[in-house]
Design a protein around this motif. Structure first.
Motif, PDB file in Angstrom:
ATOM      1  N   VAL A 274       7.141   3.442  -7.223  1.00  0.00           N
ATOM      2  CA  VAL A 274       6.606   3.949  -6.114  1.00  0.00           C
ATOM      3  C   VAL A 274       6.496   5.514  -6.381  1.00  0.00           C
ATOM      4  O   VAL A 274       7.292   6.257  -6.886  1.00  0.00           O
ATOM      5  CB  VAL A 274       7.681   3.897  -4.864  1.00  0.00           C
ATOM      6  N   PRO A 275       5.260   6.072  -6.183  1.00  0.00           N
ATOM      7  CA  PRO A 275       5.079   7.507  -6.466  1.00  0.00           C
ATOM      8  C   PRO A 275       5.818   8.180  -5.586  1.00  0.00           C
ATOM      9  O   PRO A 275       6.374   7.950  -4.488  1.00  0.00           O
ATOM     10  CB  PRO A 275       3.436   7.527  -6.316  1.00  0.00           C
ATOM     11  N   GLU A 276       6.289   9.330  -6.387  1.00  0.00           N
ATOM     12  CA  GLU A 276       7.129  10.380  -5.362  1.00  0.00           C
ATOM     13  C   GLU A 276       6.593  10.826  -4.276  1.00  0.00           C
ATOM     14  O   GLU A 276       5.459  11.228  -4.075  1.00  0.00           O
ATOM     15  CB  GLU A 276       7.398  11.644  -6.315  1.00  0.00           C
ATOM     16  N   GLY A 277       7.218  10.738  -2.959  1.00  0.00           N
ATOM     17  CA  GLY A 277       6.831  11.047  -1.691  1.00  0.00           C
ATOM     18  C   GLY A 277       5.738  10.167  -0.937  1.00  0.00           C
ATOM     19  O   GLY A 277       5.413  10.549   0.062  1.00  0.00           O
ATOM     20  N   ALA A 278       5.736   8.885  -1.429  1.00  0.00           N
ATOM     21  CA  ALA A 278       4.859   7.984  -1.121  1.00  0.00           C
ATOM     22  C   ALA A 278       5.526   7.105  -0.028  1.00  0.00           C
ATOM     23  O   ALA A 278       6.762   6.776  -0.331  1.00  0.00           O
ATOM     24  CB  ALA A 278       4.123   7.233  -2.199  1.00  0.00           C
ATOM     25  N   GLY A 279       4.770   6.768   1.090  1.00  0.00           N
ATOM     26  CA  GLY A 279       5.276   5.785   1.733  1.00  0.00           C
ATOM     27  C   GLY A 279       4.910   4.330   1.490  1.00  0.00           C
ATOM     28  O   GLY A 279       3.844   4.110   0.809  1.00  0.00           O
ATOM     29  N   VAL A 280       5.433   3.063   1.910  1.00  0.00           N
ATOM     30  CA  VAL A 280       5.018   2.066   1.303  1.00  0.00           C
ATOM     31  C   VAL A 280       5.088   1.037   2.552  1.00  0.00           C
ATOM     32  O   VAL A 280       5.858   0.600   3.516  1.00  0.00           O
ATOM     33  CB  VAL A 280       6.404   1.332   0.426  1.00  0.00           C
ATOM     34  N   MET A 281       3.802   0.583   2.593  1.00  0.00           N
ATOM     35  CA  MET A 281       3.406  -0.269   3.934  1.00  0.00           C
ATOM     36  C   MET A 281       3.369  -1.871   3.035  1.00  0.00           C
ATOM     37  O   MET A 281       2.528  -2.045   2.229  1.00  0.00           O
ATOM     38  CB  MET A 281       2.212  -0.008   4.546  1.00  0.00           C
TER      39      MET A 281
ATOM     40  N   LEU B 176       0.819  -1.237   0.061  1.00  0.00           N
ATOM     41  CA  LEU B 176       0.265   0.065  -0.089  1.00  0.00           C
ATOM     42  C   LEU B 176       1.017   1.020   0.012  1.00  0.00           C
ATOM     43  O   LEU B 176       1.801   1.435   0.974  1.00  0.00           O
ATOM     44  CB  LEU B 176      -0.906   0.047   1.094  1.00  0.00           C
ATOM     45  N   MET B 177       0.896   2.172  -1.076  1.00  0.00           N
ATOM     46  CA  MET B 177       1.668   3.498  -1.127  1.00  0.00           C
ATOM     47  C   MET B 177       0.780   4.553  -1.215  1.00  0.00           C
ATOM     48  O   MET B 177      -0.352   4.610  -1.762  1.00  0.00           O
ATOM     49  CB  MET B 177       2.377   3.254  -2.454  1.00  0.00           C
TER      50      MET B 177
END
Length: 345
Positions: A125-132, A108-109
């Protein structure tokens, strides 16, 4: 005094179609809410972040049935939510014995997401997104879904409040092998009229997703239709066009009910959750009941006005609850609408 009893009998006979229709409506209304669930969708062409499957309403319950064709392949989904809105996403896999070792993973991003876990394959991964990261874990038992009916392996879920307003992405992948996975998103169970009509057709793709061949899927439908035609063939010869359409509609409703019971048996063989089987049986009883009414009205001979009205009700209810393979309800409606003079021709 002698005439009173025949008159009363005639009145009771005249009420029977109305009682039938009322019971039919009540049965459908009582069972429709129980039939609500995830709207099944077969995603295509979403192997890149820029081509992610767009989910217009992330609160609505969706079930995406995907297929990772090889190890390392990634498929993407995209949706927009506002801050503190609930995000509920779960991961599952086919219960096909040939894929029992397939354990995909989900990421989940999005903005404000606290990064957790490591991604096993390269993903966008989109710029500035965290990744769970949600790692799929083999469940202790296979889950039986009574509303499909179907079976699957539930591998895990993420349930949280959106930390920020913005666009979120879900990526599904597997580092070891390909296989059939599923993603559910949302928590509000509701179907539009169009989805009610098309869901039974979409379920064919779901059964294919679970490892069934087309021959196996349509075997019970063909068996019920052939058996029904054989049993009523003599009566059908003396019917007009309306009667024949109504009879065929009845057989299609029966075939829909038989298909549900057949899929229930296959699913319970993989996931023996017999406590939920009565739900499936209740759902199967709706098309069987509609089929019984269609045949009872159609096999009388020349259709009277009350029988035609009854077939119209059967067809409309069939469309509303999404049963009879669409052709059944349409035939019932046509049987009720064809003018008597044209029907005789």
């Amino acid at each position: 005094m002698k005439l009173q009893q025949p008159v009363e009998n005639m009145r009771i006979s005249a009420l029977i179609p109305a009682i039938f229709t009322l019971v039919l409506l009540l049965l459908a209304i009582l069972l429709i809410p129980a039939a609500f669930g995830h709207v099944p969708v077969i995603p295509k062409g979403n192997e890149a972040l820029s081509k992610a499957t767009i989910i217009s309403d992330p609160a609505k319950s969706w079930a995406f049935y995907g297929h990772l064709k090889e190890a390392g392949e990634v498929q993407y989904y995209r949706f927009d939510v506002s801050e503190v809105e609930r995000i509920l996403v779960s991961l599952y896999a086919s219960a096909d014995p040939e894929e029992q070792d397939f354990l995909p993973q989900l990421a989940l991003m999005g903005p404000g997401i606290e990064s957790l876990g490591s991604v096993a394959v390269p993903i966008e991964v989109p710029e500035g997104a965290g990744v769970m990261v949600l790692e799929g874990r083999q469940p202790e038992k296979i889950t039986y879904e009574p509303f499909g009916p179907s079976s699957f392996r539930s591998l895990g879920a993420i349930d949280l409040e959106a930390p920020a307003t913005g666009t979120y992405h879900v990526a599904v992948y597997d580092p070891g092998e390909g296989g059939h996975y599923g993603v559910t998103l949302g928590y509000v169970e509701t179907f539009s009229v169009q989805e009610r009509i098309t869901t039974p057709i979409r379920l064919i793709s779901v059964y294919r997703w679970s490892g069934e061949s087309l021959a196996l899927i349509f075997a019970p439908v063909a068996a019920v239709l052939l058996m029904g035609i054989f049993l009523i063939r003599k009566k059908v010869r003396n019917l007009d066009a309306s009667g024949r359409l109504g009879a065929l509609a009845g057989l299609l409703f029966f075939a829909a009910g038989g298909s549900i019971l057949f899929q229930m048996a296959l699913s319970l063989a993989r996931a023996p959750e017999f406590s939920e089987a009565p739900i499936t049986v209740a759902l199967a009883s709706v098309p069987i009941f509609l089929g019984s009414v269609s045949l009872a009205l159609s096999l009388k001979g020349e259709l009277k006005a009350k029988s035609r009205i009854g077939l119209l009700f059967v067809g409309m209810i069939g469309i509303f609850v999404g049963t009879g393979f669409l052709a059944g309800p349409l035939m019932a409606i046509a049987a009720g609408l064809i003018p008597p003079e044209r029907s005789a021709l």
